[in-house]
Design an enzyme around this catalytic site. Structure first.
Site, PDB file in Angstrom:
ATOM      1  N   ARG A 103     110.134  30.568  59.302  1.00  0.00           N
ATOM      2  CA  ARG A 103     110.328  29.189  59.406  1.00  0.00           C
ATOM      3  C   ARG A 103     111.958  29.160  60.362  1.00  0.00           C
ATOM      4  O   ARG A 103     112.714  29.478  59.751  1.00  0.00           O
ATOM      5  CB  ARG A 103     110.336  28.235  58.230  1.00  0.00           C
ATOM      6  CG  ARG A 103     108.944  28.148  57.277  1.00  0.00           C
ATOM      7  CD  ARG A 103     108.109  27.421  58.293  1.00  0.00           C
ATOM      8  NE  ARG A 103     106.856  27.278  57.942  1.00  0.00           N
ATOM      9  CZ  ARG A 103     105.651  27.979  57.870  1.00  0.00           C
ATOM     10  NH1 ARG A 103     105.816  28.831  58.838  1.00  0.00           N
ATOM     11  NH2 ARG A 103     104.719  27.808  57.359  1.00  0.00           N
ATOM     12  N   GLU A 132     112.017  22.418  66.177  1.00  0.00           N
ATOM     13  CA  GLU A 132     110.736  22.978  66.742  1.00  0.00           C
ATOM     14  C   GLU A 132     109.878  21.874  67.318  1.00  0.00           C
ATOM     15  O   GLU A 132     109.693  20.981  66.532  1.00  0.00           O
ATOM     16  CB  GLU A 132     109.945  23.799  65.774  1.00  0.00           C
ATOM     17  CG  GLU A 132     108.977  24.427  66.442  1.00  0.00           C
ATOM     18  CD  GLU A 132     108.646  25.528  65.259  1.00  0.00           C
ATOM     19  OE1 GLU A 132     107.278  25.366  64.960  1.00  0.00           O
ATOM     20  OE2 GLU A 132     109.232  26.518  64.823  1.00  0.00           O
ATOM     21  N   HIS A 169     105.841  29.516  68.390  1.00  0.00           N
ATOM     22  CA  HIS A 169     105.124  29.578  67.135  1.00  0.00           C
ATOM     23  C   HIS A 169     103.870  29.940  67.244  1.00  0.00           C
ATOM     24  O   HIS A 169     102.711  29.388  66.883  1.00  0.00           O
ATOM     25  CB  HIS A 169     105.393  28.150  66.380  1.00  0.00           C
ATOM     26  CG  HIS A 169     105.041  28.217  64.942  1.00  0.00           C
ATOM     27  ND1 HIS A 169     105.804  27.171  64.144  1.00  0.00           N
ATOM     28  CD2 HIS A 169     104.423  29.159  64.246  1.00  0.00           C
ATOM     29  CE1 HIS A 169     105.501  27.687  62.844  1.00  0.00           C
ATOM     30  NE2 HIS A 169     104.652  28.556  62.763  1.00  0.00           N
TER      31      HIS A 169
END
Length: 322
Positions: free
Chosen positions: A238, A267, A286
């Site tokens: 993460r 993000e 991602h």
């Protein structure tokens, strides 16, 4: 017909199969996430929701859907965007997709490690700019993987799968986790050490921890400074596990040589973010689970579990049961 709202289209035939089973399936058609006010409006009257990591699934959203909402099926392993206690209080089942993306994510983590260390993207850009005029002994030198020491932070399914790939390069594997894992140690010839020792000894460090209050900015300025000179950091866990400003400082002033990131904080990264301008940082959007087979399997898992709840059966991958 019971209504199901899906916050993004899914690969493969799973949604069509859901429609063929008699459900009214509404899918947000855009590539980006639905705006909050749109999401609150679209969930109204839904018996089931299929959500993504970018969706904030909180009490407000559950109440906007109404009392007929019985299941939230998260198209991800992580659930840090879902208020699990709010779901439990309302008797809503929450499911997710554990296990399925282990190998795909481990593949990408190792790809990022190799690309960052051997300056693959930097070399690609060098060629495309027309700067490749000749061969030189000092052109784009980087650390070698074979025989190096890799530190794995978090030694669950993905961390262990990553370690198996590292062993294929005859890398020495160190790992840090809350508890030793003797069976995995024996299978992977891995050594359990404290985090500080891992950072001091490892040529490469790969992060595989969930995001919790304890791991939030786990890799802060102090810990990044403890890393071995010339080390490479990889993060497919993460984004908030790493302090972004501290990472930039460690790349500019040492000890880090390079970084490979599939997750970031914030993000997504703004196009003008300094990380994207750094020549020895490889960033992917991602896509840890973005193998075609994996993403289709995730779609099957969420739709099968959603149907199970709505049809009065037990889901296979429940995170919250009433």
């Amino acid at each position: 017909m019971e209504r199901v709202f899906v916050t993004r289209n899914l690969p493969g035939p799973a949604l069509d199969e859901l429609r063929q089973a008699g459900y009214q399936v509404e899918v947000w058609p855009e590539f980006t996430a639905p705006p909050r006010e749109v999401l609150l409006a679209r969930v109204r009257g839904a018996a089931g929701l299929i959500t993504m990591l970018e969706d904030r699934v909180d009490a407000e959203l559950m109440d906007a859907a109404g009392p007929q909402l019985r299941v939230i099926a998260q198209y991800a392993v992580g659930l840090d965007n879902v208020d699990l206690e709010a779901a439990r209080k309302r008797g809503i089942v929450v499911t997710h997709t554990p296990g399925v993306l282990t190998d795909a994510t481990a593949d990408l983590a190792f790809a990022l490690l190799a690309a960052a260390a051997r300056r693959v993207v930097e070399g690609h850009d060098y060629v495309r700019r027309g700067e490749w005029k000749t061969w030189h002994p000092e052109l784009l030198l980087g650390p070698e993987l074979h025989g190096a020491t890799v530190g794995v932070v978090g030694f669950g399914r993905i961390g262990q799968a990553f370690a198996r790939r590292a062993r294929g390069f005859e890398m020495k594997v160190l790992y840090a986790s809350r508890r030793p894992k003797p069976e995995a140690e024996a299978a992977l010839a891995a050594e359990h050490v404290g985090l500080d020792e891992l950072l001091a000894r490892a040529d490469f460090v790969s992060l595989h921890t969930p995001l919790t209050p304890e791991t939030h900015r786990l890799m802060n300025a102090e810990r990044l400074a403890r890393m071995k000179e010339g080390a490479v950091l990889v993060n497919t866990a993460r984004g908030k596990v790493v302090d972004t400003e501290a990472l930039l400082n460690a790349l500019e002033h040492g000890p880090l040589f390079a970084a490979g990131l599939d997750v970031t904080d914030p993000e997504p990264l703004p196009a003008d973010h300094p990380l994207l301008g750094h020549p020895r940082v490889v960033v992917t959007p991602h896509i840890g689970s973005a193998g075609l087979r994996t993403r289709r399997r995730m779609a099957e898992m969420v739709t099968h579990d959603l149907r199970a709840v709505l049809e009065g059966r037990a889901p296979k991958h429940a995170a919250v049961l009433p």
